[in-house]
Design a protein around this motif. Structure first.
Motif, mmCIF file in Angstrom:
data_model
loop_
_atom_site.group_PDB
_atom_site.id
_atom_site.type_symbol
_atom_site.label_atom_id
_atom_site.label_comp_id
_atom_site.label_asym_id
_atom_site.label_seq_id
_atom_site.Cartn_x
_atom_site.Cartn_y
_atom_site.Cartn_z
ATOM 1 N N HIS A 1 -1.526 -0.922 -5.084
ATOM 2 C CA HIS A 1 -2.812 -1.082 -4.393
ATOM 3 C C HIS A 1 -3.508 -2.394 -4.728
ATOM 4 O O HIS A 1 -4.152 -2.992 -3.863
ATOM 5 C CB HIS A 1 -3.713 0.109 -4.716
ATOM 6 C CG HIS A 1 -3.081 1.421 -4.402
ATOM 7 N ND1 HIS A 1 -2.697 1.759 -3.121
ATOM 8 C CD2 HIS A 1 -2.725 2.469 -5.197
ATOM 9 C CE1 HIS A 1 -2.152 2.965 -3.141
ATOM 10 N NE2 HIS A 1 -2.160 3.412 -4.382
ATOM 11 N N GLN B 1 0.842 -1.213 0.000
ATOM 12 C CA GLN B 1 0.000 0.000 0.000
ATOM 13 C C GLN B 1 0.873 1.257 0.000
ATOM 14 O O GLN B 1 0.611 2.213 -0.733
ATOM 15 C CB GLN B 1 -0.917 -0.016 1.223
ATOM 16 C CG GLN B 1 -2.204 0.762 1.018
ATOM 17 C CD GLN B 1 -3.249 0.369 2.042
ATOM 18 O OE1 GLN B 1 -2.995 0.446 3.236
ATOM 19 N NE2 GLN B 1 -4.418 -0.049 1.603
ATOM 20 N N ALA C 1 -7.371 0.475 0.268
ATOM 21 C CA ALA C 1 -6.860 0.040 -1.037
ATOM 22 C C ALA C 1 -7.868 0.358 -2.140
ATOM 23 O O ALA C 1 -7.502 0.860 -3.207
ATOM 24 C CB ALA C 1 -6.554 -1.450 -1.005
#
Length: 437
Positions: free
Chosen positions: A111, A106, A138
């Motif tokens: 992501h 992250q 995310a």
């Protein structure tokens, strides 16, 4: 402005004990008499001294010996600034390693990979609010706002007094202009704990949506008094100063944000907007480039950069076209890119390319059931283009649609239809009887 220096801010003080601490902990490590927490402390000392490579090695030893120290994992994450460094770590297999990797992905803006890891962990820790919040983060980064809203609603049902991460939920409600939901959330967090920076940011967002920008700034400043390194407050305060046309204050707020986290694409984007407002497109372009490097899948950033290239001072139309193409490939929700691509190609005399993009834009508007000047412009161009290409049947379809409008475009369509009737008169096989005289 909130000061970063001073008794609670940065300090020039040097810890004189670091050298002796390093010597003592290094000896214990060589003798093999150091425990995992001692290794963690040794890693902190090395990091403070700037020996990042050795710090990484030592902290890896610590987490391999005792995987449940999340602080050690967090320090290790701060030392992994690239995916290559992350992949080079020699970590033992453990479920804590999966938590670490998900968080590190992250931070490195990976992501999709982060989401996959958290969804895998959710299979084991199915009732974890932390994992649910991280999945929402995310998805927020992937701009899947509808799903983010659903997740946060469920989080609040499971944990009605939750304040952590709720500022992100308020950003989603702000973007969707959900006044009542944001008002309810602001009231809820205020009653739960009004002295949390997250609460202040949520209330700041609420006042911003109401257009009360001075009051909004007051709450963002309050958040920063509670935590001077609260990144989102600096960025959001910058946005408010932009709305208030206080550009110098906006630039200062955005600069504080990138000082805290140079990977915050929103702050770089904000700096670009601020310099664009000041009529300095070269500076704006520099910051927009930084923002798209950090978030290459956000169509808004590519559109901002394209508009910068279009300015009179730069007038780099080919570069603008490249940016609009990237925006169109990044799911441009505002539907700006296709229209601009068609317009620019038309200005450059590239009729075929312009027709291609006008057609794509028209198809999208039809799918979304949108009307407006863009649709009229697309229909007019396509009708004229098809007529010039002697594709009369196709041109007639576009002209017939223009007859439903009441403006000057209706007369233009009639004129085009009359022109086509004359052009077709040499081809008796084609039916033209239904055209008006």
């Amino acid at each position: 402005m909130i000061e970063l220096e001073g008794p609670l801010g940065k300090s020039d003080a040097v810890n004189r004990e670091l050298v002796s601490l390093e010597r003592e902990l290094s000896t214990l490590r060589k003798n093999g008499t150091i425990d995992p927490f001692g290794l963690y402390l040794y890693g902190l000392v090395l990091k403070e001294k700037g020996s990042e490579n050795l710090a990484r090695t030592v902290i890896v030893e610590s987490v391999n010996s005792y995987p449940w120290n999340w602080n050690a994992w967090s320090e290790l994450q701060s030392l992994c600034t690239t995916i290559d460094i992350l992949n080079s770590l020699n970590l033992n297999n453990h479920w804590m390693k999966d938590f670490f990797l998900a968080s590190a992905y992250q931070e490195l803006r990976m992501h999709t990979e982060s989401l996959v890891k958290y969804e895998y962990l959710q299979g084991t820790f199915s009732f974890s609010n932390y994992i649910q919040a991280q999945i929402a983060k995310a998805k927020y980064s992937l701009r899947e706002f509808e799903q983010v809203e659903v997740i946060f609603e469920e989080l609040l049902r499971n944990d009605p007094y939750r304040v952590e991460d709720m500022d992100m939920y308020s950003n989603v409600l702000y973007a969707k202009e959900c006044f009542s939901a944001l008002s309810y959330l602001a009231h809820r967090v205020f009653m739960t704990d009004k002295y949390r920076p997250e609460s202040c940011c949520i209330i700041g967002n609420y006042y911003s949506l109401k257009g009360q920008h001075e009051k909004s700034v007051m709450y963002f400043r309050r958040a920063l008094k509670l935590n001077k390194n609260y990144l989102s407050a600096w960025t959001l305060m910058g946005h408010e100063y932009v709305e208030m046309k206080n550009t110098p204050a906006a630039v200062d707020a955005y600069r504080r944000a990138v000082d805290i986290n140079p990977c915050d694409y929103r702050a770089w984007y904000g700096l670009g907007q601020a310099y664009e407002m000041m009529g300095m497109p070269f500076y704006a372009l520099h910051y927009f480039r930084k923002s798209v490097f950090l978030q290459p899948n956000d169509s808004r950033l590519w559109i901002a950069m394209a508009q910068c290239y279009e300015t009179e001072q730069l007038h780099m139309i080919e570069e603008a076209i490249k940016c609009y193409r990237r925006a169109a490939n990044c799911n441009d929700r505002e539907a700006i890119a296709l229209h601009q691509l068609a317009k620019l190609h038309s200005q450059l005399g590239r009729a075929e390319e312009a027709a291609f993009y006008y057609k794509k834009d028209l198809e999208r508007m039809e799918a979304e059931e949108r009307e407006g000047p863009n649709m009229v412009e697309a229909l007019l161009f396509l009708a004229t283009h098809c007529k010039a290409q002697k594709r009369f049947e196709e041109a007639e379809v576009y002209c017939t649609r223009l007859l439903d409008y009441t403006g000057p475009e209706k007369e233009t369509a009639k004129s085009l239809l009359r022109g086509m009737r004359i052009a077709q008169s040499g081809f008796p096989s084609m039916d033209v009887e239904h055209f008006p005289p």
